[in-house]
Design an enzyme around this catalytic site. Structure first.
Site, short mmCIF file in Angstrom:
data_model
loop_
_atom_site.label_atom_id
_atom_site.label_comp_id
_atom_site.label_asym_id
_atom_site.label_seq_id
_atom_site.Cartn_x
_atom_site.Cartn_y
_atom_site.Cartn_z
N HIS A 165 3.45 2.28 2.35
CA HIS A 165 4.27 3.50 2.25
C HIS A 165 3.65 4.67 1.33
CE1 HIS A 165 7.16 2.47 -1.18
NE2 HIS A 165 5.95 2.18 -1.53
N CYS A 184 1.76 6.37 -6.57
CA CYS A 184 2.61 6.12 -5.35
C CYS A 184 2.46 7.20 -4.36
CB CYS A 184 3.97 5.77 -5.57
SG CYS A 184 3.90 4.09 -6.79
N HIS A 190 -0.10 2.99 -0.10
CA HIS A 190 -0.25 1.82 -0.78
C HIS A 190 0.89 0.68 -0.27
CE1 HIS A 190 3.11 3.35 -2.87
NE2 HIS A 190 3.57 2.24 -3.30
N HIS A 192 3.13 -3.36 -0.44
CA HIS A 192 3.88 -4.30 -0.85
C HIS A 192 4.08 -5.41 -0.12
CE1 HIS A 192 4.91 -1.30 -4.32
NE2 HIS A 192 5.03 -0.50 -3.35
N ASP A 229 7.47 -5.21 9.42
CA ASP A 229 6.14 -6.06 9.07
C ASP A 229 4.88 -5.53 9.56
OD1 ASP A 229 5.27 -8.31 7.52
OD2 ASP A 229 5.02 -9.19 9.49
N HIS A 230 4.11 -5.36 8.39
CA HIS A 230 2.54 -4.81 8.78
C HIS A 230 2.66 -3.47 9.44
CE1 HIS A 230 1.51 -8.79 7.71
NE2 HIS A 230 0.38 -8.31 7.55
N GLU A 276 10.71 -4.97 -4.05
CA GLU A 276 9.45 -4.26 -3.97
C GLU A 276 8.42 -4.96 -4.78
OE1 GLU A 276 8.75 0.18 -3.46
OE2 GLU A 276 8.41 -0.25 -5.44
#
Length: 286
Positions: A165, A184, A190, A192, A229-230, A276
Site C-alpha cells: 500500500h 510510507c 511498500h 506488509h 492477499d498479494h 501491520e
C-alpha cells in the site's frame, strides 16, 4: 449572560492483571506423563505443566482479574495462587471434558473454567473480580468469556495475508504527504505481512460450539484473504480507491466486509484486529 454548563468526567482507577497458565493433557494415562503434582511439583511453568509428554493436547489459559491492590503486598492477586488454582482444579475440568468426549468447541468448558475461578480471590475495598478467561486451543484459535457477557463466548481465529500500500492523501501536496507519512508515502508503495484476527461472539450450543471453525475460516478466506492477499490495496481493492489504507482503515473495511456474513447459529461478528507489524496493530468493532 448565558449560562455555562460544566461537565466533569471521573475516571475510576482500576488495576487489571492477566496471568497465562500453560498445561497439557496427554493421551497416555500414565501419571508421570501427565506430570501429576505429587511427583515433585511444577518443573516447567513456562513450557507448560503438566508437561506435554508426546501426543496430546497443549493449552494456554489467560486469567484476567481486576480490582484494588492489597496494601500489604502491592499485589492484585498473587500469580502463584492463579497457577495453583488452575493446576489443581482447572486442568481436571479440561481433562474431564476431553475424557468424557464433551469438549466439543470448547465453549462449555470455558464457561466451567469461569465458574471455577469466579470469586476465587477476595480483595480489599471492592474486592478483586474475575474479568475474563481465555483458553487458547492453538497459538491462533481461542475461546473466551467476559464477566459482562456471560453466558456468551468469544471465538477468535487468526489469518494472514501479504499486501502492499501507499499512505497518501490526494487532497494534500507531495510535501505535506511526506511530512505526515514519511517513507510510507513512497510513490511505489511498500508491503506488509499482515496478521488478521476475527472474533465472533455467541452463546455456545450443547456441544460448546460458537461457530463451526472450518465454515468460519472459509467465510474469512473467501471474503477477505482472497481479495487482499498479494494485492496493491490502493489500486486493486475497491474500498481503498479513495480511502487511505492505514491499518486503522484496513481493520474497519474488513469488519464491514464481514459484518452480516455470520448469520448461521447464534454467532455474530464482535471485532476485527489487524497487525501491520508485530509492534503495530488496530482493533475495530461497532
Amino acid at each position: 449572560m448565558g449560562s455555562v454548563r460544566a461537565i466533569c468526567v471521573y475516571w475510576l482507577a482500576m488495576f487489571r492483571l492477566t496471568r497465562q497458565v500453560r498445561f497439557s493433557i496427554n493421551t497416555s494415562g500414565d501419571g508421570a506423563a501427565r506430570g501429576d503434582s505429587d511427583r515433585g511439583g511444577v518443573s516447567n511453568g513456562y513450557g507448560g505443566y503438566p508437561s506435554l509428554a508426546g501426543v496430546g493436547h497443549f493449552f494456554a489459559l489467560d486469567v484476567s482479574v481486576a480490582g484494588e491492590l492489597n496494601p500489604a503486598s502491592s499485589y492484585l492477586v498473587n500469580i502463584k495462587d492463579i497457577d495453583r488454582r488452575v493446576r489443581e482444579a482447572g486442568v481436571e475440568v479440561v481433562a474431564g471434558a476431553i475424557g468424557a468426549g464433551r469438549f466439543g468447541g470448547g465453549g462449555g468448558v470455558v464457561g466451567e473454567l469461569f465458574d471455577l475461578l469466579d470469586g476465587a480471590w477476595g480483595g480489599v475495598g471492592g474486592g478483586v473480580g474475575l474479568e475474563q478467561v481465555r483458553l487458547w486451543l492453538s497459538p491462533y484459535l481461542s475461546v473466551g468469556m467476559f464477566s459482562t457477557e456471560r453466558p456468551m463466548v468469544r471465538l477468535s481465529q487468526k489469518f494472514e495475508f501479504s499486501a502492499s500500500h501507499r499512505l497518501f492523501n490526494s487532497a494534500l501536496s507531495d510535501e505535506e504527504n511526506r511530512k505526515i507519512f514519511g517513507k510510507c508515502s513512497n510513490p511505489y508503495g511498500h508491503g506488509h505481512n499482515y496478521e488478521l484476527q476475527v472474533t465472533l461472539r455467541g452463546e455456545p450450543d450443547a456441544n460448546g460450539v460458537v461457530a463451526e471453525v472450518p465454515a468460519f475460516e472459509r467465510v474469512v478466506a473467501e471474503a477477505v484473504v482472497e481479495r487482499f492477499d498479494h494485492k496493491n490495496l490502493n489500486i486493486e481493492v475497491l474500498e481503498f480507491k479513495e480511502l487511505i489504507p492505514s491499518v486503522e482503515n484496513i481493520a474497519r473495511v474488513i469488519y464491514r466486509i464481514l459484518k452480516g456474513k455470520f448469520t448461521e447459529g447464534g454467532a455474530m461478528l464482535q471485532s476485527v484486529t489487524v497487525w501491520e507489524t508485530p509492534k503495530t496493530w488496530c482493533e475495530y468493532s461497532e
